[in-house]
Design an enzyme around this catalytic site. Structure first.
Site, PDB file in Angstrom:
ATOM      1  N   ARG A 140      -3.448  -3.702  12.433  1.00  0.00           N
ATOM      2  CA  ARG A 140      -4.785  -4.188  12.067  1.00  0.00           C
ATOM      3  C   ARG A 140      -5.610  -4.672  13.243  1.00  0.00           C
ATOM      4  O   ARG A 140      -6.751  -5.074  13.044  1.00  0.00           O
ATOM      5  CB  ARG A 140      -4.658  -5.273  10.993  1.00  0.00           C
ATOM      6  CG  ARG A 140      -4.034  -4.707   9.730  1.00  0.00           C
ATOM      7  CD  ARG A 140      -4.113  -5.602   8.524  1.00  0.00           C
ATOM      8  NE  ARG A 140      -3.408  -4.936   7.450  1.00  0.00           N
ATOM      9  CZ  ARG A 140      -2.141  -5.152   7.130  1.00  0.00           C
ATOM     10  NH1 ARG A 140      -1.442  -6.078   7.782  1.00  0.00           N
ATOM     11  NH2 ARG A 140      -1.565  -4.483   6.171  1.00  0.00           N
ATOM     12  N   THR A 184       2.415  -5.881  11.605  1.00  0.00           N
ATOM     13  CA  THR A 184       1.249  -5.036  11.349  1.00  0.00           C
ATOM     14  C   THR A 184      -0.059  -5.798  11.542  1.00  0.00           C
ATOM     15  O   THR A 184      -1.113  -5.191  11.689  1.00  0.00           O
ATOM     16  CB  THR A 184       1.286  -4.473   9.918  1.00  0.00           C
ATOM     17  OG1 THR A 184       1.398  -5.561   8.986  1.00  0.00           O
ATOM     18  CG2 THR A 184       2.463  -3.534   9.736  1.00  0.00           C
ATOM     19  N   GLY A 200       8.289  -8.228   6.444  1.00  0.00           N
ATOM     20  CA  GLY A 200       9.664  -7.835   6.198  1.00  0.00           C
ATOM     21  C   GLY A 200      10.338  -8.538   5.051  1.00  0.00           C
ATOM     22  O   GLY A 200      11.548  -8.384   4.860  1.00  0.00           O
ATOM     23  N   GLU A 202      10.340  -7.857   2.023  1.00  0.00           N
ATOM     24  CA  GLU A 202      10.917  -6.874   1.105  1.00  0.00           C
ATOM     25  C   GLU A 202      12.340  -6.513   1.484  1.00  0.00           C
ATOM     26  O   GLU A 202      13.106  -5.979   0.685  1.00  0.00           O
ATOM     27  CB  GLU A 202      10.060  -5.600   1.078  1.00  0.00           C
ATOM     28  CG  GLU A 202       8.708  -5.766   0.417  1.00  0.00           C
ATOM     29  CD  GLU A 202       7.678  -6.399   1.339  1.00  0.00           C
ATOM     30  OE1 GLU A 202       8.011  -6.629   2.525  1.00  0.00           O
ATOM     31  OE2 GLU A 202       6.559  -6.655   0.884  1.00  0.00           O
ATOM     32  N   ASP A 323       4.945 -11.490  -6.387  1.00  0.00           N
ATOM     33  CA  ASP A 323       4.517 -10.981  -5.084  1.00  0.00           C
ATOM     34  C   ASP A 323       3.094 -11.437  -4.762  1.00  0.00           C
ATOM     35  O   ASP A 323       2.319 -10.732  -4.138  1.00  0.00           O
ATOM     36  CB  ASP A 323       4.604  -9.447  -5.042  1.00  0.00           C
ATOM     37  CG  ASP A 323       4.563  -8.896  -3.622  1.00  0.00           C
ATOM     38  OD1 ASP A 323       4.541  -9.697  -2.666  1.00  0.00           O
ATOM     39  OD2 ASP A 323       4.533  -7.659  -3.465  1.00  0.00           O
ATOM     40  N   LYS A 350      -4.085 -12.731  -3.376  1.00  0.00           N
ATOM     41  CA  LYS A 350      -3.615 -11.830  -4.426  1.00  0.00           C
ATOM     42  C   LYS A 350      -3.676 -12.439  -5.823  1.00  0.00           C
ATOM     43  O   LYS A 350      -3.911 -11.739  -6.808  1.00  0.00           O
ATOM     44  CB  LYS A 350      -2.168 -11.428  -4.145  1.00  0.00           C
ATOM     45  CG  LYS A 350      -1.969 -10.290  -3.170  1.00  0.00           C
ATOM     46  CD  LYS A 350      -0.495  -9.915  -3.181  1.00  0.00           C
ATOM     47  CE  LYS A 350      -0.190  -8.744  -2.271  1.00  0.00           C
ATOM     48  NZ  LYS A 350       1.237  -8.348  -2.386  1.00  0.00           N
ATOM     49  N   VAL A 562       0.433   1.684   2.308  1.00  0.00           N
ATOM     50  CA  VAL A 562       1.165   1.763   1.050  1.00  0.00           C
ATOM     51  C   VAL A 562       0.265   1.972  -0.164  1.00  0.00           C
ATOM     52  O   VAL A 562       0.641   2.662  -1.105  1.00  0.00           O
ATOM     53  CB  VAL A 562       2.030   0.497   0.856  1.00  0.00           C
ATOM     54  CG1 VAL A 562       1.177  -0.731   0.620  1.00  0.00           C
ATOM     55  CG2 VAL A 562       3.014   0.686  -0.288  1.00  0.00           C
ATOM     56  N   HIS A 628       5.178   9.376   0.146  1.00  0.00           N
ATOM     57  CA  HIS A 628       4.678  10.680  -0.286  1.00  0.00           C
ATOM     58  C   HIS A 628       3.932  10.632  -1.613  1.00  0.00           C
ATOM     59  O   HIS A 628       3.475  11.674  -2.085  1.00  0.00           O
ATOM     60  CB  HIS A 628       5.827  11.683  -0.360  1.00  0.00           C
ATOM     61  CG  HIS A 628       6.414  12.014   0.974  1.00  0.00           C
ATOM     62  ND1 HIS A 628       5.797  12.878   1.856  1.00  0.00           N
ATOM     63  CD2 HIS A 628       7.532  11.567   1.595  1.00  0.00           C
ATOM     64  CE1 HIS A 628       6.531  12.978   2.959  1.00  0.00           C
ATOM     65  NE2 HIS A 628       7.592  12.189   2.834  1.00  0.00           N
ATOM     66  N   MET A 666       9.943  10.565   9.970  1.00  0.00           N
ATOM     67  CA  MET A 666      10.570  10.807   8.674  1.00  0.00           C
ATOM     68  C   MET A 666      12.027  10.369   8.752  1.00  0.00           C
ATOM     69  O   MET A 666      12.844  10.996   9.412  1.00  0.00           O
ATOM     70  CB  MET A 666      10.479  12.296   8.314  1.00  0.00           C
ATOM     71  CG  MET A 666      11.357  12.716   7.152  1.00  0.00           C
ATOM     72  SD  MET A 666      10.918  11.934   5.588  1.00  0.00           S
ATOM     73  CE  MET A 666      12.394  12.240   4.628  1.00  0.00           C
TER      74      MET A 666
END
EC number: 1.1.2.-
Length: 723
Positions: A140, A184, A200, A202, A323, A350, A562, A628, A666
């Site tokens: 960012r 980030t 991190g 998660e 969350d 949030k 995401v 994906h 990947m």
């Protein structure tokens, strides 16, 4: 070499005499001192820190581009990157030079007047790091101090870069490389210290924020946001007090509480505010089975910037279980509140409420919902605590909760205009199902699995589907009257997950959208006055600066991360390379035409049974959808699995199990998948490719209707219904 001082501005013009005798003028900046940052309004031509000034209001005093002239705004220049991955950077502009970050933490300096590249820096982040990055290989932005820029990398380093040459000055590892930390967010800097957090939770990490010397990179202090194992002792009194609000063996799971975005320095009160993230695991009954508020999760914490000593805190969501991070942007303002002048933090995280917090004491002044909220009915102003709604904590039974885990407002910056008194929020009005989950071994989780929120099939899924269809996801640019604590106006957008916001003295608000538009709206009414086709999604906040007497509006363009990759919605324009775009009055540049690549025909359907394809779908949703896309519908920032070239189908197992493309980002999955799993995933991908082909071959109103339904949110709903 001749140095010329330009009166009235902290700029030197450096004339380099080249071999042929020609002189080339290049802007040379003076150091970014504390005095310059403290007096940012005296240099409206610059954007020297993440939120422009220490208050992080993202308000530009420039007004050459205003509500009357904005119709003449045009593209001045663009800088094209070399990839399609997410672009979330807020550029800095210092004395005619623009600095910004791209995917994998590549850093660029360009001439802010024409976009010409001056230098680039590549910290060479290992591509294998993508497996422990929650939300893509994104970044960012930067911080500036002295003659240096500061960059936090995905693999946890803090790097000082020479602002003139683009060369590394020093680098320090801020995280344990053996744990799944990442960075980030943009660093912040004040008083010669660089402040940096990390992400991190998660993956079962323990949150903290650190301060490093801008000169040497030496660690000066570290403040942990949640307590560790009591048997190992506590770092300070604040951690000992916090431990009394936890139960069980929370440290075995990591606990969470990462400081992955907002860090704000209050120059008036000499305090540092950090926004603390969610718990790990998300379900509070797993991480702290005996109850408790779990400090300092979902809190605003004030620290002494020199020492890191705890000053005060306000916990927005005690014992949070949805969350609901408090890491979203904090804005500082001086307002009149109930007949008194107050120094406040304005926060719209949030959880769906706008919080007004007294900066002196941490006392809650107001908490009112800015979006649909079902987890709490209101806040008790005597205690400062939310009044939770019974049944919304999914204790033994699935619950559809608003806001979703994506939040009513996520990382995209908001803006505050002192001229209107409005806070401009990129709002997301959306709920999702929460259900009990089994406790994973968070401390040894090596990758991010989609195990946090799900529903069972059958009646539970049907009830959720009915609830979601009654309230489809919506998104708005929302103006919030801070002193009145209410919505002033809302501008609806056709799709969810839109960009950050800039407010200016020209009575304008700028925002980009996920469907590829840059908008200028009238700040008092929300009327759209100007728009530009950007060919791609716009996610971060725009900035404004001035070069040679001309005002520019600039923004990073390019979807990824995401939220866009997970929405399961195809984008009609494809996905051109990420760009920085700068606009000015009379700008006459144009973007090159973009033609969507030809879609290859899928290979023949496999002989997999319906049960095997369904199993492949479940595995895809768990391991693949994060990048994906839901239902294998990619946003283009990474390959859309429905449109793979034959070579990728031929090497599908080698890519997934053997790491054939690991150096490109990947990851390999041989630690959690076997050949049978991969065959089922591949069968599902091929099936989705054929379904898409059949849809495109259809014509008439039915195909159009199905496309419209997908864009309206049906695919978003199906993501949350995945098994």
């Amino acid at each position: 070499m001749v140095l010329i001082f330009r009166a009235g501005a902290p700029v030197l013009l450096l004339f380099l005499v080249l071999a042929g005798g020609a002189a080339v003028a290049a802007p040379v900046s003076l150091p970014v001192s504390g005095e310059r940052l403290l007096a940012a309004d005296r240099e409206p031509q610059n954007w020297m820190s993440y939120g422009r000034d220490y208050a992080e209001q993202r308000f530009s005093p420039l007004q050459q581009v205003n509500q009357y002239t904005v119709e003449n705004l045009g593209l001045a220049w663009y800088f094209e990157s070399d990839n399609h991955l997410g672009l979330e950077t807020t550029p800095l502009v210092i004395d005619g030079v623009m600095y910004f970050t791209g995917a994998w933490n590549k850093t660029f300096a360009v001439n802010a007047g024409n976009g010409e590249l001056l230098w680039r820096f590549d910290p060479e982040v290992p591509r294998s790091k993508s497996i422990t990055a929650c939300c893509g290989a994104i970044n960012r932005g930067l911080a500036a101090w002295g003659e240096r820029l500061f960059l936090g990398t995905l693999d946890g380093r803090l790097i000082a870069i020479d602002r003139v040459s683009g060369e590394e000055v020093w680098s320090t590892q801020t995280t344990d490389p053996e744990q799944a930390y990442s960075i980030t967010g943009a660093p912040r800097v004040a008083k010669g210290l660089v402040f940096i957090g990390n992400g991190g939770s998660e993956f079962g990490t323990r949150g903290y924020v650190s301060a490093y010397s801008a000169e040497t990179g030496e660690l000066r202090w570290r403040f942990y946001t949640i307590p560790g194992n009591p048997e190992e002792g506590f770092e300070n009194d604040a951690m000992e007090r916090a431990a009394a609000t936890w139960n069980g063996e929370w440290w075995r799971y990591g606990g969470g509480g990462t400081v992955w975005d907002s860090i704000v320095y209050d120059q008036e009160l000499d305090q540092l505010y950090i926004g603390v993230g969610n718990g790990a695991p998300h379900n509070r009954r797993i991480r702290s089975p005996g109850g408790g508020d779990n400090l300092f999760l979902s809190s605003v914490v004030a620290l002494d910037p020199d020492t890191g000593e705890y000053l005060w805190h306000y916990q927005e969501v005690p014992a949070e279980t949805w969350d609901y991070t408090a890491t979203q942007q904090m804005t500082l303002a001086d307002i009149e509140w109930q007949g008194q002048q107050r120094k406040v933090i304005v926060h719209a995280p949030k959880a769906g409420f706008v919080y007004l917090i007294d900066r002196n004491t941490g006392k809650l002044l107001s908490a009112e919902p800015y979006t649909t909220v079902t987890w709490a009915s209101h806040y008790d102003m005597d205690t400062g605590r939310p009044v939770e709604v019974e049944g919304q904590d999914y204790d033994g039974e699935m619950a559809v909760v608003f806001p979703s885990a994506m939040g009513g407002h996520n990382w995209q910056p908001m803006a505050y205009s002192p001229a209107t008194g409005y806070l401009y929020i990129p709002e997301l009005d959306m709920g999702m199902p929460f259900d009990e989950i089994s406790p994973p071994d968070y401390k040894h989780l090596k990758r991010h699995f989609n195990t946090g929120y799900h529903t069972d099939s059958g009646d539970t899924g049907q009830r959720f589907s009915q609830a979601m269809m009654a309230h489809l996801p919506k998104s708005h640019l929302l103006a919030w009257d801070v002193e009145q604590a209410k919505i002033a106006w809302k501008l609806p957008h056709p799709h969810i997950h839109n960009g950050g916001v800039l407010a200016t003295a020209g009575n304008l608000v700028f925002q980009g959208t996920s469907d590829g538009r840059m908008l200028a709206v009238q700040a008092e009414s929300g009327e759209v006055l100007w728009q530009f086709d950007t060919q791609n999604s716009v996610l971060p906040g725009p900035i404004s600066y001035e070069v040679d007497g001309e005002q520019y509006i600039a923004v990073a363009v390019g979807r990824g991360g995401v939220l866009t990759s997970n929405t399961g919605r195809a984008y009609p324009t494809g996905n051109p390379n990420n760009r920085i775009m700068a606009f000015k009055l009379g700008g006459a540049a144009s973007l090159p035409p973009f033609e969507r690549p030809e879609r290859p025909l899928p290979p023949p359907r496999t002989d997999a049974s319906d049960e095997e394809i369904l199993a492949g779908r479940a595995l895809f949703d768990r391991f693949c959808a994060r990048c994906h896309g839901a239902n294998a519908v990619g946003d283009g920032s990474v390959p859309d699995m429905r449109y793979l070239e034959p070579v990728w189908h031929e090497n599908f197992e080698a890519i997934v199990l053997e790491g054939l493309m690991e150096q490109a980002g990947m990851p390999r999955f041989d630690d959690v998948l076997d050949s049978g799993d991969v065959r089922n995933i591949h069968a599902y991908v091929i099936e989705r490719a054929h379904e898409d082909l059949e849809l495109r071959q259809e014509s008439g109103w039915w195909a159009t209707l199905k496309d419209a339904a997908a864009d309206a949110g049906a695919r978003v709903v199906s993501w949350f219904l995945r098994p």
